[in-house]
Each structure stands twice: as C-alpha cells, then as structure tokens.
Design a protein around this motif. Structure first.
Motif, mmCIF file in Angstrom:
data_model
loop_
_atom_site.group_PDB
_atom_site.id
_atom_site.type_symbol
_atom_site.label_atom_id
_atom_site.label_comp_id
_atom_site.label_asym_id
_atom_site.label_seq_id
_atom_site.Cartn_x
_atom_site.Cartn_y
_atom_site.Cartn_z
ATOM 1 N N SER A 49 0.982 -1.258 -0.086
ATOM 2 C CA SER A 49 -0.047 0.052 -0.108
ATOM 3 C C SER A 49 0.795 1.263 0.085
ATOM 4 O O SER A 49 0.256 2.436 -0.424
ATOM 5 N N GLY A 50 2.192 1.131 0.437
ATOM 6 C CA GLY A 50 2.970 2.398 0.291
ATOM 7 C C GLY A 50 4.388 1.623 0.174
ATOM 8 O O GLY A 50 4.624 0.579 -0.081
ATOM 9 N N THR A 55 4.230 -1.276 5.099
ATOM 10 C CA THR A 55 2.818 -1.101 4.777
ATOM 11 C C THR A 55 2.102 -2.428 4.521
ATOM 12 O O THR A 55 3.035 -3.466 4.269
ATOM 13 N N GLY A 75 11.647 5.463 -1.296
ATOM 14 C CA GLY A 75 10.886 4.694 -0.038
ATOM 15 C C GLY A 75 12.259 4.029 0.812
ATOM 16 O O GLY A 75 13.272 4.541 0.573
ATOM 17 N N ARG A 90 4.784 2.836 -8.614
ATOM 18 C CA ARG A 90 3.321 2.809 -8.297
ATOM 19 C C ARG A 90 2.615 2.037 -9.499
ATOM 20 O O ARG A 90 2.617 2.413 -10.618
ATOM 21 N N GLY A 94 -0.952 -0.778 -6.063
ATOM 22 C CA GLY A 94 -0.096 -0.419 -4.922
ATOM 23 C C GLY A 94 1.312 -0.231 -5.679
ATOM 24 O O GLY A 94 1.672 0.293 -6.634
ATOM 25 N N TYR A 95 2.413 -0.317 -4.614
ATOM 26 C CA TYR A 95 3.949 -0.210 -4.528
ATOM 27 C C TYR A 95 4.629 -1.644 -4.921
ATOM 28 O O TYR A 95 4.447 -2.395 -4.273
ATOM 29 N N SER A 120 1.261 9.570 -5.432
ATOM 30 C CA SER A 120 2.183 8.713 -4.646
ATOM 31 C C SER A 120 1.409 8.190 -3.187
ATOM 32 O O SER A 120 2.061 7.419 -2.675
ATOM 33 N N ARG A 121 0.117 8.813 -2.911
ATOM 34 C CA ARG A 121 -0.688 8.385 -1.793
ATOM 35 C C ARG A 121 -1.616 7.321 -2.259
ATOM 36 O O ARG A 121 -1.930 7.036 -3.123
#
Length: 121
Positions: A49-50, A55, A75, A90, A94-95, A120-121
């Motif tokens: 999720s991040g 996450t 990150g 992304r 998600g990431y 990016s959120r």
C-alpha cells in the motif's frame, strides 16, 4: 544507494525521446489499466500500500507478469538478490520495489516519471 548494482534489459518497452512506446503484452496491460508505462518483475513480488515493507500487502505479481505503472518514488531501501535500491514503482494496485523489476534503477520507467504527492498516496 539509489542505483541498482546490476541491470536487466527492459522487456516490452522501447524508449523514445518523447516518452515510452509500449509493445507486446506489457504494453497491452498498461494500456488496459489506463497507465502510461509497463513493468515486468523478474521474480515474484508483493504489492504494498506504500513504498515500504512495513505497509500492508495489497496483492502479488508473478515473475514475468507485466503490470501497468504510473510513476516511481523514493521509499524504504531494499537489499535483495544482489541489488540495493530505494525506488518504488506505483502500480494501479499499490507499490513494488524496483529491485524486483526488469530494467534500470527505476524499473524501466523514465527518470522523469516521479510521483507527485497526489499520485504517490
């Protein structure tokens, strides 16, 4: 360290001066997802999720399965399979760490394809 220590050829993506030309299955998936880029993991990878392993896991992508991608961001630094990188890409879901993607340190995305705060959120 932001650069990967090894490089793989990007599959299904041809670079052009104006952006990326998406071809093959990777391009078809990105276009279907409404995303401008395509990435392909060389290993099975968790989608989060991040941009961090702390996450939630939101899904998985199997090795060789192309996914549409929108941008990259810095990150958590990941060290695995001889690579060290803090770039996360992304996807719609998600990431994923660029460590697990074919291509350069940005997972085959252009260096200019950074995520804005909104994306990016």
């Amino acid at each position: 360290m932001r650069m990967r220590t090894k490089a793989f050829a990007t599959a299904g993506v041809g670079a052009l001066a104006t952006g990326l030309l998406l071809t093959g299955a990777a391009g078809a998936h990105a276009a279907a997802a409404g995303l401008p880029y395509a990435v392909t993991p060389y290993a099975n990878v968790n989608v989060r999720s991040g941009p961090s392993t702390t996450t939630d896991i939101t899904g998985h992508v199997a090795a060789g399965q192309p996914r549409g991608a929108s941008c990259w961001t810095h990150g958590e630094t990941i060290r695995d399979n001889g690579y060290v990188n803090d770039v996360w890409v992304r996807l719609a879901e998600g990431y994923v760490s660029a460590v697990y993607l074919k291509g350069d340190q940005y997972g085959g995305l252009p260096a200019s394809a950074t995520c804005s705060d909104a994306t990016s959120r």
